[in-house]
Design a protein around this motif. Structure first.
Motif, mmCIF file in Angstrom:
data_model
loop_
_atom_site.group_PDB
_atom_site.id
_atom_site.type_symbol
_atom_site.label_atom_id
_atom_site.label_comp_id
_atom_site.label_asym_id
_atom_site.label_seq_id
_atom_site.Cartn_x
_atom_site.Cartn_y
_atom_site.Cartn_z
ATOM 1 N N THR A 4 -43.538 43.101 -20.048
ATOM 2 C CA THR A 4 -44.050 44.309 -20.666
ATOM 3 C C THR A 4 -45.151 44.278 -20.708
ATOM 4 O OG1 THR A 4 -41.650 45.036 -20.372
ATOM 5 C CG2 THR A 4 -43.303 46.151 -21.956
ATOM 6 N N THR A 5 -46.163 44.482 -20.865
ATOM 7 C CA THR A 5 -47.793 44.442 -21.685
ATOM 8 C C THR A 5 -47.820 45.696 -22.217
ATOM 9 O OG1 THR A 5 -48.334 42.772 -19.213
ATOM 10 C CG2 THR A 5 -50.142 44.058 -21.219
ATOM 11 N N PHE A 6 -48.266 45.465 -23.298
ATOM 12 C CA PHE A 6 -49.328 46.523 -24.007
ATOM 13 C C PHE A 6 -50.591 46.393 -24.731
ATOM 14 C CE2 PHE A 6 -47.437 43.973 -27.337
ATOM 15 C CZ PHE A 6 -47.979 44.011 -28.340
ATOM 16 N N THR A 7 -51.258 47.115 -25.120
ATOM 17 C CA THR A 7 -52.613 46.913 -25.965
ATOM 18 C C THR A 7 -53.200 47.723 -26.725
ATOM 19 O OG1 THR A 7 -54.089 48.565 -24.654
ATOM 20 C CG2 THR A 7 -54.050 46.208 -23.559
ATOM 21 N N GLN A 8 -53.898 46.949 -28.172
ATOM 22 C CA GLN A 8 -53.779 47.870 -29.135
ATOM 23 C C GLN A 8 -55.405 47.325 -29.443
ATOM 24 O OE1 GLN A 8 -50.495 45.884 -30.924
ATOM 25 N NE2 GLN A 8 -51.142 46.378 -32.607
ATOM 26 N N GLU A 9 -55.705 47.912 -30.511
ATOM 27 C CA GLU A 9 -57.168 47.144 -30.787
ATOM 28 C C GLU A 9 -57.517 47.943 -32.286
ATOM 29 O OE1 GLU A 9 -60.776 49.476 -29.675
ATOM 30 O OE2 GLU A 9 -60.097 48.554 -27.429
ATOM 31 N N PHE A 10 -57.792 46.941 -33.970
ATOM 32 C CA PHE A 10 -57.584 47.222 -34.883
ATOM 33 C C PHE A 10 -58.809 46.780 -35.720
ATOM 34 C CE2 PHE A 10 -54.758 43.885 -33.788
ATOM 35 C CZ PHE A 10 -55.290 42.663 -34.824
ATOM 36 N N LYS A 72 -34.496 40.582 -27.072
ATOM 37 C CA LYS A 72 -33.891 40.738 -25.742
ATOM 38 C C LYS A 72 -35.949 39.851 -25.448
ATOM 39 C CE LYS A 72 -33.678 45.768 -26.629
ATOM 40 N NZ LYS A 72 -33.196 47.356 -26.866
ATOM 41 N N ILE A 73 -36.869 38.773 -26.027
ATOM 42 C CA ILE A 73 -37.752 38.880 -25.664
ATOM 43 C C ILE A 73 -36.962 36.828 -25.465
ATOM 44 C CG2 ILE A 73 -39.700 38.354 -26.446
ATOM 45 C CD1 ILE A 73 -39.897 40.748 -27.789
ATOM 46 N N GLU A 74 -37.694 36.475 -24.811
ATOM 47 C CA GLU A 74 -37.786 34.787 -24.965
ATOM 48 C C GLU A 74 -39.147 34.714 -25.096
ATOM 49 O OE1 GLU A 74 -36.634 31.688 -23.288
ATOM 50 O OE2 GLU A 74 -35.863 32.816 -22.399
ATOM 51 N N MET A 94 -56.441 43.658 -28.069
ATOM 52 C CA MET A 94 -55.265 42.535 -28.051
ATOM 53 C C MET A 94 -54.203 42.923 -26.472
ATOM 54 S SD MET A 94 -52.191 41.237 -30.172
ATOM 55 C CE MET A 94 -51.601 42.774 -31.783
ATOM 56 N N ILE A 95 -54.067 42.178 -26.688
ATOM 57 C CA ILE A 95 -53.152 42.523 -24.655
ATOM 58 C C ILE A 95 -51.836 41.590 -25.365
ATOM 59 C CG2 ILE A 95 -52.924 42.116 -22.307
ATOM 60 C CD1 ILE A 95 -55.996 42.440 -22.123
ATOM 61 N N GLY A 96 -50.882 41.864 -25.177
ATOM 62 C CA GLY A 96 -49.683 41.538 -25.512
ATOM 63 C C GLY A 96 -48.521 41.644 -24.293
ATOM 64 N N GLY A 97 -48.146 39.999 -23.521
ATOM 65 C CA GLY A 97 -47.358 40.606 -22.381
ATOM 66 C C GLY A 97 -45.711 39.928 -23.010
#
Length: 137
Positions: A4-10, A72-74, A94-97
């Protein structure tokens, strides 16, 4: 295992080269477990050099026990890009997987909780660097 991928900026009041790339990427395997021992036990620097706004990556694989989302996350792989935004400031993209365990699927609340934890970690590092002006200079 799903991803599952998400993005965010700060933004941060600290320059890209001082705080973000060095503290959050290059030295993350040392610094993060030291200043946030209850959240993450180990981090692996994967790639990147952080120069000229290029991305760097880290892989988080050893979480503190008992956290619902981390059960839940490996692993989590973050690709982070640090860009100068104004005098002495930095924009972080940032892109998180999230690589889940087995066939577990993450819901919207899981993603929200993960983003909050990532921002919490970022804030801990930012506070550490701001409070220690002689580090990462």
């Amino acid at each position: 295992m799903g991803v599952t991928t998400f993005t965010q900026e700060f933004t941060t009041p600290i320059t890209p080269s001082r705080m973000l790339f060095r503290a959050l990427i290059v030295d993350s395997h040392y610094l993060i477990p030291k200043i946030a021992p209850l959240g993450i036990k180990s981090i692996e620097f994967v790639e990147g050099d952080g120069r000229d706004g290029r991305a760097g990556s880290i892989k988080v694989t050893n979480f503190a026990e008992g956290d619902v989302i981390f059960d839940k996350i490996e692993s989590i792989v973050y690709e982070v890009q640090f860009l100068a935004s104004s005098v002495g400031r930095c924009l972080c993209k940032m892109i998180g997987g999230y690589h889940t365990r087995g066939d577990v699927e993450l819901n919207e609340d899981d993603i929200k909780q993960g983003k909050e934890k990532a921002m919490g970690l970022y804030k801990v590092v930012e506070e550490y660097v701001l409070g220690n002006p002689n580090v990462y200079v």
